[in-house]
Write a protein that holds these residues in place. Structure first.
Motif, PDB file in Angstrom:
ATOM      1  N   GLY A 189      -9.789   3.185   7.511  1.00 12.43           N
ATOM      2  CA  GLY A 189      -8.499   2.529   7.324  1.00 12.43           C
ATOM      3  C   GLY A 189      -7.503   3.305   6.485  1.00 12.43           C
ATOM      4  N   VAL A 190      -7.933   4.379   5.825  1.00 10.93           N
ATOM      5  CA  VAL A 190      -7.020   5.222   5.046  1.00 10.93           C
ATOM      6  C   VAL A 190      -6.587   6.385   5.929  1.00 10.93           C
ATOM      7  CG1 VAL A 190      -6.751   6.702   3.025  1.00 10.93           C
ATOM      8  CG2 VAL A 190      -8.045   4.568   2.842  1.00 10.93           C
ATOM      9  N   GLN A 191      -5.292   6.498   6.149  1.00  6.31           N
ATOM     10  CA  GLN A 191      -4.771   7.515   7.047  1.00  6.31           C
ATOM     11  C   GLN A 191      -4.555   8.841   6.340  1.00  6.31           C
ATOM     12  OE1 GLN A 191      -1.534   4.520   8.040  1.00  6.31           O
ATOM     13  NE2 GLN A 191      -1.536   5.736   9.924  1.00  6.31           N
ATOM     14  N   LEU A 192      -4.796   9.922   7.040  1.00  2.00           N
ATOM     15  CA  LEU A 192      -4.371  11.229   6.557  1.00  2.00           C
ATOM     16  C   LEU A 192      -3.147  11.644   7.366  1.00  2.00           C
ATOM     17  CD1 LEU A 192      -6.429  14.193   5.349  1.00  2.00           C
ATOM     18  CD2 LEU A 192      -4.344  14.558   6.672  1.00  2.00           C
ATOM     19  N   PHE A 193      -2.041  11.811   6.680  1.00  2.00           N
ATOM     20  CA  PHE A 193      -0.796  12.269   7.295  1.00  2.00           C
ATOM     21  C   PHE A 193      -0.682  13.769   7.062  1.00  2.00           C
ATOM     22  CE2 PHE A 193       0.027   7.808   6.390  1.00  2.00           C
ATOM     23  CZ  PHE A 193       0.671   7.374   7.537  1.00  2.00           C
ATOM     24  N   THR A 194      -0.704  14.536   8.138  1.00  2.00           N
ATOM     25  CA  THR A 194      -0.578  15.971   7.947  1.00  2.00           C
ATOM     26  C   THR A 194       0.843  16.346   7.548  1.00  2.00           C
ATOM     27  OG1 THR A 194      -0.984  18.153   8.873  1.00  2.00           O
ATOM     28  CG2 THR A 194      -0.069  16.511  10.389  1.00  2.00           C
ATOM     29  N   GLY A 195       0.918  17.206   6.550  1.00  2.00           N
ATOM     30  CA  GLY A 195       2.165  17.840   6.179  1.00  2.00           C
ATOM     31  C   GLY A 195       2.088  19.334   6.427  1.00  2.00           C
ATOM     32  N   ASP A 196       1.122  19.734   7.278  1.00  2.00           N
ATOM     33  CA  ASP A 196       0.880  21.140   7.566  1.00  2.00           C
ATOM     34  C   ASP A 196       1.794  21.579   8.700  1.00  2.00           C
ATOM     35  OD1 ASP A 196      -0.101  23.629   8.397  1.00  2.00           O
ATOM     36  OD2 ASP A 196      -2.145  23.134   7.800  1.00  2.00           O
ATOM     37  N   VAL A 239      -3.944   1.946  -1.415  1.00  2.00           N
ATOM     38  CA  VAL A 239      -3.644   3.244  -0.791  1.00  2.00           C
ATOM     39  C   VAL A 239      -3.691   3.093   0.724  1.00  2.00           C
ATOM     40  CG1 VAL A 239      -4.341   5.651  -0.528  1.00  2.00           C
ATOM     41  CG2 VAL A 239      -4.544   4.525  -2.757  1.00  2.00           C
ATOM     42  N   ARG A 240      -2.551   3.296   1.349  1.00  2.00           N
ATOM     43  CA  ARG A 240      -2.476   3.283   2.810  1.00  2.00           C
ATOM     44  C   ARG A 240      -2.956   4.597   3.385  1.00  2.00           C
ATOM     45  NH1 ARG A 240       3.206   3.084   6.300  1.00  2.00           N
ATOM     46  NH2 ARG A 240       2.305   3.823   8.270  1.00  2.00           N
ATOM     47  N   GLY A 241      -2.643   5.694   2.701  1.00  2.00           N
ATOM     48  CA  GLY A 241      -3.008   7.008   3.208  1.00  2.00           C
ATOM     49  C   GLY A 241      -2.594   8.088   2.248  1.00  2.00           C
ATOM     50  N   ILE A 242      -2.757   9.321   2.669  1.00  2.00           N
ATOM     51  CA  ILE A 242      -2.351  10.468   1.863  1.00  2.00           C
ATOM     52  C   ILE A 242      -1.741  11.526   2.774  1.00  2.00           C
ATOM     53  CG2 ILE A 242      -4.722  11.398   1.972  1.00  2.00           C
ATOM     54  CD1 ILE A 242      -4.120  12.726  -0.789  1.00  2.00           C
ATOM     55  N   LYS A 243      -0.604  12.049   2.357  1.00  2.00           N
ATOM     56  CA  LYS A 243       0.037  13.167   3.041  1.00  2.00           C
ATOM     57  C   LYS A 243      -0.446  14.445   2.383  1.00  2.00           C
ATOM     58  CE  LYS A 243       4.634  15.368   3.287  1.00  2.00           C
ATOM     59  NZ  LYS A 243       4.500  16.194   4.490  1.00  2.00           N
ATOM     60  N   VAL A 244      -0.984  15.351   3.185  1.00  2.00           N
ATOM     61  CA  VAL A 244      -1.535  16.601   2.672  1.00  2.00           C
ATOM     62  C   VAL A 244      -0.657  17.758   3.128  1.00  2.00           C
ATOM     63  CG1 VAL A 244      -3.542  18.111   2.615  1.00  2.00           C
ATOM     64  CG2 VAL A 244      -3.855  15.625   2.654  1.00  2.00           C
ATOM     65  N   SER A 245      -0.056  18.437   2.165  1.00  2.00           N
ATOM     66  CA  SER A 245       0.857  19.556   2.453  1.00  2.00           C
ATOM     67  C   SER A 245       0.349  20.800   1.722  1.00  2.00           C
ATOM     68  CB  SER A 245       2.286  19.222   2.005  1.00  2.00           C
ATOM     69  OG  SER A 245       2.759  18.061   2.634  1.00  2.00           O
ATOM     70  N   LEU A 246      -0.758  21.339   2.192  1.00  2.00           N
ATOM     71  CA  LEU A 246      -1.372  22.500   1.565  1.00  2.00           C
ATOM     72  C   LEU A 246      -1.387  23.722   2.473  1.00  2.00           C
ATOM     73  CD1 LEU A 246      -4.441  20.732  -0.097  1.00  2.00           C
ATOM     74  CD2 LEU A 246      -2.296  21.421  -1.199  1.00  2.00           C
ATOM     75  N   PRO A 272       0.821  -1.217   0.000  1.00  2.00           N
ATOM     76  CA  PRO A 272       0.000   0.000   0.000  1.00  2.00           C
ATOM     77  C   PRO A 272       0.854   1.265   0.000  1.00  2.00           C
ATOM     78  CG  PRO A 272      -0.895  -1.603   1.528  1.00  2.00           C
ATOM     79  CD  PRO A 272       0.440  -2.134   1.086  1.00  2.00           C
ATOM     80  N   VAL A 273       0.424   2.234  -0.765  1.00  2.00           N
ATOM     81  CA  VAL A 273       1.172   3.460  -1.051  1.00  2.00           C
ATOM     82  C   VAL A 273       0.577   4.625  -0.269  1.00  2.00           C
ATOM     83  CG1 VAL A 273       1.527   5.149  -2.913  1.00  2.00           C
ATOM     84  CG2 VAL A 273       1.952   2.723  -3.329  1.00  2.00           C
ATOM     85  N   VAL A 274       1.427   5.574   0.114  1.00  2.00           N
ATOM     86  CA  VAL A 274       0.973   6.853   0.654  1.00  2.00           C
ATOM     87  C   VAL A 274       1.034   7.883  -0.475  1.00  2.00           C
ATOM     88  CG1 VAL A 274       1.407   8.713   2.309  1.00  2.00           C
ATOM     89  CG2 VAL A 274       1.746   6.320   2.988  1.00  2.00           C
ATOM     90  N   LEU A 275      -0.105   8.445  -0.830  1.00  2.00           N
ATOM     91  CA  LEU A 275      -0.133   9.519  -1.820  1.00  2.00           C
ATOM     92  C   LEU A 275       0.390  10.805  -1.183  1.00  2.00           C
ATOM     93  CD1 LEU A 275      -3.724   8.875  -3.254  1.00  2.00           C
ATOM     94  CD2 LEU A 275      -1.544   8.038  -4.172  1.00  2.00           C
ATOM     95  N   HIS A 276       0.767  11.765  -2.017  1.00  2.00           N
ATOM     96  CA  HIS A 276       1.278  13.041  -1.498  1.00  2.00           C
ATOM     97  C   HIS A 276       0.685  14.179  -2.313  1.00  2.00           C
ATOM     98  CE1 HIS A 276       4.982  15.699  -0.290  1.00  2.00           C
ATOM     99  NE2 HIS A 276       3.866  16.065   0.289  1.00  2.00           N
ATOM    100  N   TRP A 277      -0.063  15.022  -1.639  1.00  2.00           N
ATOM    101  CA  TRP A 277      -0.631  16.221  -2.257  1.00  2.00           C
ATOM    102  C   TRP A 277       0.171  17.408  -1.748  1.00  2.00           C
ATOM    103  CZ3 TRP A 277      -6.596  17.497  -1.958  1.00  2.00           C
ATOM    104  CH2 TRP A 277      -6.877  18.566  -2.816  1.00  2.00           C
ATOM    105  N   LEU A 278       1.105  17.863  -2.570  1.00  2.00           N
ATOM    106  CA  LEU A 278       2.008  18.956  -2.200  1.00  2.00           C
ATOM    107  C   LEU A 278       1.559  20.228  -2.889  1.00  2.00           C
ATOM    108  CD1 LEU A 278       4.728  19.511  -0.645  1.00  2.00           C
ATOM    109  CD2 LEU A 278       5.865  19.248  -2.853  1.00  2.00           C
ATOM    110  N   GLY A 279       1.301  21.263  -2.109  1.00  2.00           N
ATOM    111  CA  GLY A 279       0.794  22.504  -2.664  1.00  2.00           C
ATOM    112  C   GLY A 279       1.865  23.359  -3.314  1.00  2.00           C
ATOM    113  N   SER A 280       1.393  24.319  -4.090  1.00  2.00           N
ATOM    114  CA  SER A 280       2.312  25.192  -4.822  1.00  2.00           C
ATOM    115  C   SER A 280       3.101  26.111  -3.896  1.00  2.00           C
ATOM    116  CB  SER A 280       1.545  26.026  -5.853  1.00  2.00           C
ATOM    117  OG  SER A 280       0.536  26.795  -5.226  1.00  2.00           O
TER     118      SER A 280
END
Length: 385
Positions: free
Chosen positions: A246-253, A223-230, A182-190
């Protein structure tokens, strides 16, 4: 201790006497109530590091030593991420070697690691969707074949090539179908990388949220989770409410992590933060309080560090890595303040001085005398005495 002369971003030079280190009780075991990863930086070899891109700029022993420091605090390591200057001095061959070495070190002590993959083996000019997909798959195989689990990082190439949300979904779906773990997605903001503006096919992150949610729903087992860096706490809270069980949200804030990790009683964010590479002792001690049910104690320890973190991640945010390396140097975690590709020149002397004050305010430095000596000597070389 004598006062040191510190420059500041307002153009003044003022003295400071560093205070005592914070009285903390970090622990070596991983937290039970939250998953926490620190995105670690890379220590350069000071003899060869330069903006000219000289090969062999990494000091491997010191770099891996930083990872052991984080593991000693019970934190996982997020490897080969943007904190490690991915795409800003660290290319794919170096990132691959870094990931493999860190995974090998982690196995020796049963420690937690996630490794970032991207498409940065492609030339910077435009690439087609098929080439971008293949680049992701090459990196996925390289890390998974080494026993690693990946963070599927945002791609500058895909941001340039994609014409709609369907292009993003096609590439990501192809990669997720091939993932063995399972993969962790990454949403990296501009704000972190201007080249990623309009990611997922929408300029407005709120409009992109259904795209992300649909991708996760379609590939739930991958999908294990998603890292959100917005740096948008409200949007992060909204997304985590929508995630499947079961899907984790990893804060990147790195601005609002205390509230997001504490949660609202129903939902919480786990952590995958560059800030935790700076305030690791505070994070470890705070998470121990949270594990014991002491949310107030958790907040008392961690919330004050957000002032320092906001300064580290001040605009232009992509230069936050400079603050991470500077504070590691002053804290004794590395022997010099040089960065691969000469990246340390991205911040002013005044900003570095501001960081010393903010770090001192939370008792960051384990040896204030040493930190004062190093800061004073560095500024003196630049004419500030």
């Amino acid at each position: 201790m004598t006062a040191i002369a510190l420059p500041s971003s307002n153009g003044t030079i003022r003295p400071l006497i560093l205070g005592d280190p914070a009285d903390l009780a970090p622990r070596s075991e991983p937290a039970a109530s939250r998953m926490a990863y620190a995105a670690a930086h890379v220590v350069a070899d000071p003899l060869v590091a330069s903006a000219a891109g000289t090969p062999g700029q990494i000091d491997w022993d010191s770099t891996l030593g930083l990872r052991h420091r984080l593991w000693d605090l019970g934190l996982g390591v997020a490897e080969s991420m943007d904190t490690a200057q991915r795409g800003m001095g660290l290319d794919w061959p170096a990132a691959r070697e870094l990931g493999r070495r860190t995974l090998a070190e982690a196995r020796s002590r049963d420690a937690r690691v996630l490794v970032g993959i991207a498409t940065d083996q492609l030339p910077p000019e435009a690439a087609g969707l098929a080439a971008i997909q293949d680049a992701y798959l090459e990196q996925l195989d390289a890390i998974e074949s080494s026993g690693g689990q990946v963070v599927l990082m945002a791609s500058r190439h895909l941001a340039k090539a994609a014409r709609s949300e369907d292009d993003y979904l096609a590439v990501y779906s192809a990669v997720l179908k091939e993932a063995r773990r399972p993969v962790v997605l990454h949403w990296l903001g501009s704000v972190f990388d201007p080249a990623l503006a309009g990611y997922w096919g929408h300029a407005d992150p709120a409009a992109a949220m259904p795209v992300v949610r649909g991708l996760i729903d379609s590939h739930r087992d991958s999908v294990r989770g998603i890292k959100v860096s917005l740096l948008d706490a409200d949007l992060e809270r909204d997304l985590r409410r929508q995630l499947p069980d079961g899907v984790q949200l990893f804060t990147g804030d790195d601005y609002h992590y205390t509230d997001l990790i504490a949660g609202d009683g129903q939902h919480h964010s786990d952590a995958l933060l560059g800030a935790f590479a700076v305030v690791g002792r505070h994070a470890s001690a705070a998470l121990a309080r949270l594990d014991s049910g002491d949310e107030a104690g958790f907040r008392d320890i961690l919330a004050p560090t957000e002032t320092l973190s906001r300064l580290v991640f001040a605009e232009p945010t992509r230069y936050y890595k400079v603050g991470v390396a500077w504070l590691a140097y002053l804290s004794g975690a590395q022997s010099h303040f040089r960065m691969i590709a000469g990246f340390e020149t991205g911040r002013s002397l005044g900003h570095l001085g501001d960081l010393v004050r903010a770090a001192d305010a939370v008792g960051l430095f384990p040896d204030p005398e040493s930190a004062a000596h190093r800061a004073s000597a560095y500024f003196a070389v630049h004419g500030i005495a």
